[in-house]
Design an enzyme around this catalytic site. Structure first.
Site, short mmCIF file in Angstrom:
data_model
loop_
_atom_site.label_atom_id
_atom_site.label_comp_id
_atom_site.label_asym_id
_atom_site.label_seq_id
_atom_site.Cartn_x
_atom_site.Cartn_y
_atom_site.Cartn_z
N GLY A 110 54.68 48.24 32.02
CA GLY A 110 53.54 47.88 31.19
C GLY A 110 52.25 48.49 31.67
O GLY A 110 51.41 48.91 30.86
N ARG A 114 46.49 50.23 39.52
CA ARG A 114 45.06 50.27 39.18
C ARG A 114 44.33 51.28 40.07
O ARG A 114 43.50 52.05 39.58
CB ARG A 114 44.45 48.87 39.35
CG ARG A 114 44.74 47.94 38.17
CD ARG A 114 44.41 46.50 38.50
NE ARG A 114 44.52 45.62 37.33
CZ ARG A 114 45.67 45.19 36.82
NH1 ARG A 114 46.82 45.55 37.37
NH2 ARG A 114 45.69 44.41 35.76
N ARG A 136 61.58 37.37 27.77
CA ARG A 136 61.95 36.55 28.92
C ARG A 136 62.26 35.10 28.54
O ARG A 136 63.06 34.45 29.22
CB ARG A 136 60.84 36.59 29.98
CG ARG A 136 60.85 37.89 30.76
CD ARG A 136 59.78 37.93 31.83
NE ARG A 136 59.90 39.16 32.61
CZ ARG A 136 58.94 39.65 33.38
NH1 ARG A 136 57.79 39.02 33.49
NH2 ARG A 136 59.14 40.77 34.06
N LYS A 180 52.24 45.93 43.03
CA LYS A 180 52.35 46.89 41.94
C LYS A 180 51.06 46.94 41.13
O LYS A 180 50.55 48.01 40.78
CB LYS A 180 53.54 46.53 41.05
CG LYS A 180 53.71 47.42 39.81
CD LYS A 180 53.09 46.82 38.55
CE LYS A 180 53.82 45.55 38.15
NZ LYS A 180 53.30 45.02 36.86
N SER A 205 48.92 40.80 25.71
CA SER A 205 48.92 41.26 27.09
C SER A 205 47.50 41.53 27.58
O SER A 205 46.72 42.21 26.90
CB SER A 205 49.75 42.54 27.25
OG SER A 205 49.66 43.04 28.57
N SER A 206 47.18 41.01 28.76
CA SER A 206 45.89 41.32 29.38
C SER A 206 45.79 42.79 29.75
O SER A 206 44.69 43.32 29.98
CB SER A 206 45.69 40.47 30.62
OG SER A 206 46.61 40.82 31.64
N GLU A 216 53.96 35.85 35.02
CA GLU A 216 54.98 36.59 35.78
C GLU A 216 55.66 35.71 36.82
O GLU A 216 56.73 36.06 37.34
CB GLU A 216 54.37 37.82 36.43
CG GLU A 216 53.31 37.53 37.47
CD GLU A 216 52.43 38.73 37.74
OE1 GLU A 216 52.42 39.18 38.89
OE2 GLU A 216 51.77 39.22 36.80
N HIS A 222 57.53 41.17 27.24
CA HIS A 222 57.61 41.82 28.55
C HIS A 222 58.83 42.74 28.63
O HIS A 222 59.31 43.22 27.60
CB HIS A 222 57.60 40.76 29.66
CG HIS A 222 56.22 40.30 30.01
ND1 HIS A 222 55.77 40.12 31.30
CD2 HIS A 222 55.16 39.99 29.22
CE1 HIS A 222 54.52 39.73 31.30
NE2 HIS A 222 54.12 39.63 30.05
#
Length: 462
Positions: free
Chosen positions: A115, A41, A370, A36, A189-190, A339, A366
């Site tokens: 995301g 990307r 979580r 994904k 978040s990156s 993740e 997320h």
């Protein structure tokens, strides 16, 4: 924690899915669809080129469908195509041909719970001409978006929101973004970094981006973004840790083949340690920026044998927890790849000793919180999990069957499946949530579990 998880995807809630119990050691052979992270990307980059690109073996899931729909709404041409001559067909769906076009507004982009869509598309959509609204599922409006909204404002985009730093928000693109120097806090978040870097070559002045927060989770995902940009001829400098300079210029059209999703491999690989036996995961890349590759070094910490066999990765769990193997508790820092945490926390809940998993505080933002979700479901099943500021403490305790809420979160659903390998009666309320990144999960899981022999009865506790 709110356990209401019935569909935000527009369909009626299905009956709970009872996780199949392993009848014996596995002899699994798993082929997974594309990553994904890589698929979305490459879709964004292909949309920003001047010529068509082909994406081979892409993921076809809810997240990738939302990205495709958003790009098409902005005017990008995306067509399904047959494999090139001599290429093996993708059993999970067709290849994609992306044809760039001038992007226009007057659109509402539906991000669902993805995301990558909610963080990657706004900087790209700011290059369109006309009004754009960014929105998503109800829970998505709780996900952190302030860094992207603030970044767009600092780059000269006139953003309208309710001041809460979340969706929905809107802006009117002028066809260009100034770019230049920008500082953001990407601690949550990156994807905030990746979303800006991906479109930065098309900014007038490129982008000199600096992260100013206390932490930066999931660095491999940023490395993935930088590598994807460089592979398309974009100059990206990294003067220091947390600093990137993307030079303005063209993005080359390129035909790419997507690797299998190694994060989606986590539950299948973990299954070998839980049920015993071996699981072979096909076409494991020899070099990759995917964080799922860390499974090669993480699983042996619990006693698995992990070896490469040709193009495949083979995980041997011996007799497994089901067969009475002693699986230790561990202290793990998963800041590189949060993740993977749901699958590994599920494994830790079945281990013999206490575990502490840290570096995952950002998982509260997320698809669901979580940390709270894992603690709630394992504890409801008889476990003993305590939330920490930056992670979870898992104490060994016998588990029992019963309801397992997925919280609209694909990785919560697969964590329940892992526990259900040796705990009879684990009933996941929304296995359909796995369609977010792996629509075939229920079928692939059933096929894997069916490879176990029925030589002995399964354990009912961890």
């Amino acid at each position: 924690m709110d356990e209401t998880t019935h569909s935000q995807r527009g369909t009626a809630p299905a009956a709970p899915w009872t996780a199949p119990v392993a009848g014996g050691p596995l002899r699994g052979d798993v082929s997974l669809p594309g990553s994904k992270s890589l698929t979305n990307r490459e879709l964004v980059l292909a949309a920003l080129t001047d010529n068509p690109s082909t994406i081979r073996l892409p993921l076809h899931s809810r997240d990738s469908a939302l990205m495709i729909a958003g790009l098409r709404a902005l005017g990008v041409g995306i067509d399904e195509v047959a494999p090139a001559d001599g290429a093996a067909p993708n059993p999970y769906g067709p290849d994609l041909r992306i044809t760039p076009a001038p992007m226009h507004g007057d659109v509402r982009v539906d991000c669902g719970l993805a995301g990558t869509v909610m963080r990657f598309l706004p900087p790209l959509a700011a290059l369109a001409v006309g009004p754009v609204t960014i929105d998503g599922d109800p829970y998505a409006r709780k996900r952190p978006m302030h860094a992207i909204i603030r970044a767009l404002v600092d780059l000269g985009v006139d953003v309208t929101d309710d001041g809460g730093g979340a969706m929905p928000f809107a802006f009117t693109g002028t066809g260009s973004v100034r770019g230049g120097r920008l500082s953001i806090d990407a601690s949550a978040s990156s994807q905030f970094v990746s979303g800006l870097l991906l479109s930065a070559p098309r900014f007038d002045e490129g982008l000199h981006l600096t992260h100013v927060g206390e932490r930066l989770p999931s660095m491999p995902h940023i490395e993935m973004t930088v590598e994807a940009l460089r592979a398309r001829g974009v100059r990206v400098d990294e003067p220091s840790v947390g600093e990137w300079v993307v030079h303005s210029g063209p993005i080359a059209a390129r035909d790419v083949t997507i690797e299998p999703d190694l994060s989606n491999a986590a539950p299948f690989a973990v299954a070998a340690l839980v049920a015993g036996g071996t699981v072979r995961i096909r076409t494991w890349p020899t070099a990759t920026t995917q964080v799922g590759a860390d499974l090669e070094t993480l699983l042996p910490l619990w006693g698995a044998s992990v070896v490469r066999d040709g193009d495949d990765l083979v995980v041997d769990g011996g007799v497994g927890i089901r067969g009475g193997a002693s699986v230790p508790g561990l202290e793990l820092d998963l800041s590189r790849g949060g993740e993977l945490a749901p699958a590994l926390v599920a494994l830790a809940a079945l281990a013999d000793g206490p575990s502490v998993v840290t570096g995952i505080g950002h998982l509260r933002g997320h698809e669901t919180d979580r940390l709270a979700a894992l603690a709630a479901e394992i504890n409801r099943s008889g476990g003993a999990v305590q939330e920490l500021d930056d992670g979870l403490r898992i104490e060994p305790a016998p588990l029992h069957g019963g309801p397992w809420a997925a919280y609209e979160d694909h990785r919560m659903a697969t964590a329940g499946a892992i526990v259900g390998l040796v705990v009879d009666g684990v009933a996941v309320d929304d296995i359909g949530s796995t369609a977010k990144t792996l629509p075939q999960f229920p079928e692939l899981w059933a096929e894997l579990v069916a490879t176990g022999t029925a030589s002995s009865s399964p354990s009912s506790e961890g």
